[in-house]
Design an enzyme around this catalytic site. Structure first.
Site, mmCIF file in Angstrom:
data_model
loop_
_atom_site.group_PDB
_atom_site.id
_atom_site.type_symbol
_atom_site.label_atom_id
_atom_site.label_comp_id
_atom_site.label_asym_id
_atom_site.label_seq_id
_atom_site.Cartn_x
_atom_site.Cartn_y
_atom_site.Cartn_z
ATOM 1 C CE LYS A 146 -3.450 2.566 2.648
ATOM 2 N NZ LYS A 146 -4.501 2.531 3.690
ATOM 3 C CG HIS A 307 -27.717 -17.837 -33.329
ATOM 4 N ND1 HIS A 307 -28.475 -17.648 -32.211
ATOM 5 C CD2 HIS A 307 -28.586 -18.175 -34.322
ATOM 6 C CE1 HIS A 307 -29.760 -17.864 -32.501
ATOM 7 N NE2 HIS A 307 -29.850 -18.176 -33.774
#
Length: 547
Positions: A146, A307
């Protein structure tokens, strides 16, 4: 100059080292010492380093708090995580450290308890597995990751040499720091996912499979440059509940990838119409992928999909002209299909589209007049996507579920091929007009289910043969669909011709140019057939199977 609880120190930096896998840790720490780092370490790691002549300070001496609960608690302390998480550019953070006697920690070297290999043992007990769930290690790594702009997270022994080199050269770039942080969060995500799967009873792999996870070395050329993880964790955010799947008896849900861009179907804005179905989403995504494959053509393009196969693609000077050609390509199959357009839709085009039965229309925008026209067709779904953004990020992958697992591959991104790499293999080279028609057919055939054949002019598809068990069958369908338009057209084939029969069929239909990958042991027969018919044929050198 850096401020620590020990006062002003312009030399020493602090590295926290706590590793289960001690591969390479001694020379790495020797390198850190040469660079002026003090080493802070936990029990077994500290003992290991001391045995090799490396001076270390122990974590319990540093924190003033002993390891407790059989080592379950040793680094979970404010003097550790405060030193990891403090921002060096925040005076309040530094004041808080000074007030609480906390030293800055500049580098963390941690690898995790071997939970994966532990649960791989056939005789493993729940107690043994649970004791191998690392808590302190992921916590330290995540804190450092972090705060990677100030604290370097190092978890992979394979990175030791790179880190030392960067430290020696003073080249700890923001990109390098972020790369190491990404590696941490990816690894801890996979680690947590494996723990969750184990506790939920979903880990059914054998000891051999789990112990080998992460060690597989791919042999295929295309995979050689990809760092495939041993454990892959796929994350999805719930997007919408679907009424059903491909068929009414199948349950279904739509999940969105974190960070999906506005260019994707997952981020499409729906302006009107019924809720999207499972099949709608698949077909719409196929239409969008096909459409964006023509970005480098730099022209208005319209795509009709049925399709998940294109049934018509057209290009033109205007989007209205492009759609007219896409519709003309196959005015029968477009019924009940999806249309995607890469330019905004105005009133005149909306009037044309509204006369057809369509499930979805996709475009970057619809004018107010067009929306009023479409409003009369309540069930028609209108979707907008941001076509200024790239559809795929670099190194993007796709995956497909199979029983017992899933397949992962890099995306077959269109537009990355140059026709300059095409090889003319016949006596006659394609004319400029034929070359442009081949380019159009070749770009289209990538998105047609294999075996696939596409006939095209320079501006539209003329016949599409999809999903056949043999290439001649696909060619027959494409030629029949094209009818008289087959004469003078160009043919694209997604894979090589295993024999000359497809070329003979093309010659009979009057096709004048062919693009195919090449690579068959009987290529010479196809080349001979093309020469006999005066057909120009190129080998693209790349296959585009789509299953």
């Amino acid at each position: 100059m850096r401020q620590t609880s020990r006062g002003v120190d312009d030399v020493a930096k602090l590295a926290l080292v706590s590793v289960f896998d001690k591969t390479g840790i001694v020379p790495f720490c020797e390198g850190l010492k040469r660079l002026g780092y003090d080493i802070l370490s936990t029990g077994n790691t500290a003992k290991h380093l001391a045995e090799h002549g490396i001076e270390v300070a122990t974590v319990d001496a540093h924190t003033g708090f002993p390891e407790i609960l059989d080592g379950r608690v040793k680094t979970l302390h404010p003097k550790i995580h405060g030193g990891l998480l403090a921002r060096r550019d925040n005076p309040e953070h530094l004041q808080a450290l000074e007030a609480n006697g906390i030293d800055l920690i500049d580098l963390v070297v941690v690898n995790l308890y071997p939970f994966q290999s532990t649960i791989a043992r056939p005789d493993v007990t729940d107690e043994a597995a649970i004791e191998m769930i690392d808590i302190g290690g992921p916590s330290m790594l995540r804190s450092a990751a972090k705060n990677h702009a100030f604290c370097l997270p190092v978890m992979d022994p394979a990175d030791y040499d790179r880190v030392l080199q960067a430290l020696e050269q003073g080249d700890l770039s923001a990109e390098f720091r972020r790369e190491l942080a990404v590696k941490v969060f990816a690894a801890t995500a996979r680690y947590d996912a494996l723990v969750a799967d184990y506790l939920a009873g979903r880990v059914q792999s054998t000891a051999e499979e789990l112990s080998e996870a992460g060690t597989f070395q791919g042999q295929a050329d295309a995979s050689a440059s990809v760092d495939w993880p041993g454990l892959l964790h796929i994350t999805g955010i719930s997007k919408m509940k679907l009424r059903y799947g491909e068929n009414p008896h199948q349950a279904a849900h739509f999940y969105m990838e974190p960070g999906a861009s506005d260019a994707t179907i997952a981020r499409a804005v729906q302006w009107q119409g019924k809720e999207l179905s499972y099949n709608n989403i698949q077909d719409a995504d196929a239409a969008l992928n096909i459409l964006r494959a023509f970005d480098d053509f730099g022209e208005p393009v319209a795509v009709a999909v049925k399709h998940m196969n294109p049934c018509g693609i057209g290009r033109g000077e205007t989007i209205d002209e492009a759609f007219a050609r896409a519709n003309e390509a196959d005015p029968v199959s477009i019924f009940g299909g999806i249309v995607a357009l890469n330019r905004p839709v105005g009133e005149a085009l909306a009037e044309r589209l509204a006369k057809l039965f369509l499930e979805i229309v996709i475009a970057p925008a619809f004018s107010e007049e067009a929306q009023r026209v479409f409003h009369k067709k309540k069930n028609l779904r209108l979707l907008t996507v941001d076509m200024a953004q790239p559809l795929w990020q670099p190194n993007a992958t796709t995956w497909k579920r199979v029983s017992g697992g899933f397949l992962v591959q890099s995306v077959d991104v269109a537009g990355g091929e140059s026709t300059n790499e095409w090889q003319v293999v016949t006596k006659r080279a394609p004319s400029p007009e034929e070359h442009e028609a081949l380019r159009f057919a070749w770009r289209t055939v990538q998105f047609v289910k294999s075996n696939a054949i596409v006939l095209a002019s320079a501006t539209m598809t003329l016949g599409i043969g999809a999903g056949q068990m043999n290439r001649v069958g696909a060619a027959k369908i494409a030629i029949e669909q094209a009818g008289r338009r087959a004469k003078g057209s160009a043919m694209g084939s997604d894979a090589f011709f295993p024999m000359r029969d497809t070329v003979d069929l093309a010659a009979k239909a009057g096709i004048t140019a062919i693009a195919q990958p090449g690579g068959s042991i009987r290529d010479e027969e196809s080349i001979q057939a093309a020469d006999e018919a005066g057909i120009a044929m190129v080998f693209t050198g790349r296959r585009h199977f789509l299953h």
